[in-house]
Design a protein around this motif. Structure first.
Motif, short mmCIF file in Angstrom:
data_model
loop_
_atom_site.label_atom_id
_atom_site.label_comp_id
_atom_site.label_asym_id
_atom_site.label_seq_id
_atom_site.Cartn_x
_atom_site.Cartn_y
_atom_site.Cartn_z
N GLN A 1 -3.28 -7.86 -0.38
CA GLN A 1 -2.74 -7.23 -1.57
C GLN A 1 -2.96 -8.18 -2.74
O GLN A 1 -3.31 -9.33 -2.55
CB GLN A 1 -1.24 -6.94 -1.42
N HIS B 1 0.84 -1.21 0.00
CA HIS B 1 0.00 0.00 0.00
C HIS B 1 0.87 1.26 0.00
O HIS B 1 0.62 2.20 0.74
CB HIS B 1 -0.97 -0.01 1.18
N ASP C 1 -9.24 0.24 4.83
CA ASP C 1 -8.24 0.33 3.78
C ASP C 1 -8.33 1.70 3.11
O ASP C 1 -9.40 2.09 2.63
CB ASP C 1 -8.47 -0.77 2.75
N VAL D 1 0.80 2.82 -6.26
CA VAL D 1 -0.64 2.63 -6.18
C VAL D 1 -1.28 3.74 -7.00
O VAL D 1 -1.06 4.92 -6.72
CB VAL D 1 -1.15 2.68 -4.72
#
Length: 323
Positions: free
Chosen positions: A150, A16, A33, A20
């Motif tokens: 993920q 993360h 999240d 991204v």
């Protein structure tokens, strides 16, 4: 972010973080999240000391030179590429219907956890649709909570053991369908992917160990306890499911609404539709959203083939139902 992206004693988590592709800034909050991520094609290389394993859910080319190791990865139409750097870690391997499964750890015996990862991967393939990635990787890493999903790579907390660890492994594996392959808006409708992952785990434990009803009953008990406590502390309690991460008061409310109430919702839908029709509807939902984003409206339409369940979904999402 200190745990998904951070340094432990023997491990470096690189999840993360960049790259991204976010259509808007992350929604930083104490729960959930943070990234409403879009899909992209990535070309990425990572260099580390040669003594470290570079753990990734995608196959790549590895080269070594001057005491350093470099992994070169290409991945198409994915939400992100994530890695773990680990020194002295063991990889125990399994297989799920031809898909290699890797389980990385520092312990002696992880046979039950590998079985849970491979077994649930095969089960979800059968129930929802084909797994899209070349392998599936689970890493026991430095997380203070259960796990983190993920694309093709799951983290589970190295502090967990026994049934709690198996539950985390299966929940994160379910996220390969309800997050990685069929995404959703985790910032505004966190219940969608978390609820589907948690309910999928209940289905797996029902099929593998006969413990479906046990998991549903536990979710109902936790949810009712939450509502009871909140009603005693205030005049009312907000049980709506569609809300931004920033609207949750903390982890207790988040867990109760996003996980537990969602599991109760899907169990009620199973009672109305029957398990076979519910599973068929979930397969339609996954097929319609694979490689893109699943919305609550798509879920409602996919489940309502033959029996209109939009009213049940609305009552749960708006907080008007009584459980």
């Amino acid at each position: 972010m200190n745990f998904r992206f951070g340094i432990g004693e023997h491990i470096v988590n690189l999840a993360h973080f960049y790259p991204v592709l976010a259509e808007e800034p992350p929604a930083f909050s104490s729960v959930g999240d943070p990234f409403p991520a879009e899909r992209a094609d990535y070309t990425f290389s990572l260099t580390a000391p040669a003594s470290y394993s570079i753990i990734c859910g995608f196959e790549g080319e590895t080269t070594e030179k001057n005491g350093r190791k470099t992994l070169f990865v290409q991945a198409e139409n994915v939400r992100e590429v994530a890695f773990v750097l680990a020194e002295g870690m063991t990889c125990t391997k399994g297989e799920a219907d031809g898909t290699p499964v890797e389980y990385w750890h520092f312990r002696r015996d992880v046979s039950e956890e590998v079985s849970a990862a491979a077994g649930s991967l095969a089960y979800f393939c059968k129930q929802f649709g084909e797994y899209a990635y070349p392998k599936y990787v689970v890493v026991e890493t430095d997380l203070p909570f259960g796990g983190s999903e993920q694309t093709a790579l799951s983290f589970v907390s190295s502090f967990l053991r026994g049934d709690d660890l198996k539950a985390a492994v299966v929940h994160e594996t379910a996220h390969q369908w309800w997050y990685a392959m069929a995404g959703s808006d985790e910032v505004r409708s966190a219940w969608l992917d978390e609820g589907l992952a948690e309910y999928s785990a209940a289905l797996y434990f029902g099929a593998a160990e006969g413990r479906y009803r046990e998991r549903i009953a536990a979710a109902e008990e936790r949810y009712r306890a939450f509502v009871s406590v909140r009603e005693q502390l205030s005049d009312g309690v907000d049980t709506s499911m569609d809300r931004s991460l920033s609207a949750f008061s903390g982890a207790y409310e988040y867990r109760s609404i996003v996980y537990d109430k969602s599991v109760i919702l899907f169990d009620r839908l199973s009672e109305v539709l029957g398990e076979n029709k519910l599973l068929a509807g979930l397969r339609r939902s996954f097929s319609a959203s694979k490689g893109g984003t699943l919305s609550p409206e798509t879920l409602a339409a996919s489940l309502s083939a033959g029996v209109d369940v939009s009213g049940i979904l609305s009552s749960f999402r708006e907080g008007t139902c009584v459980i």
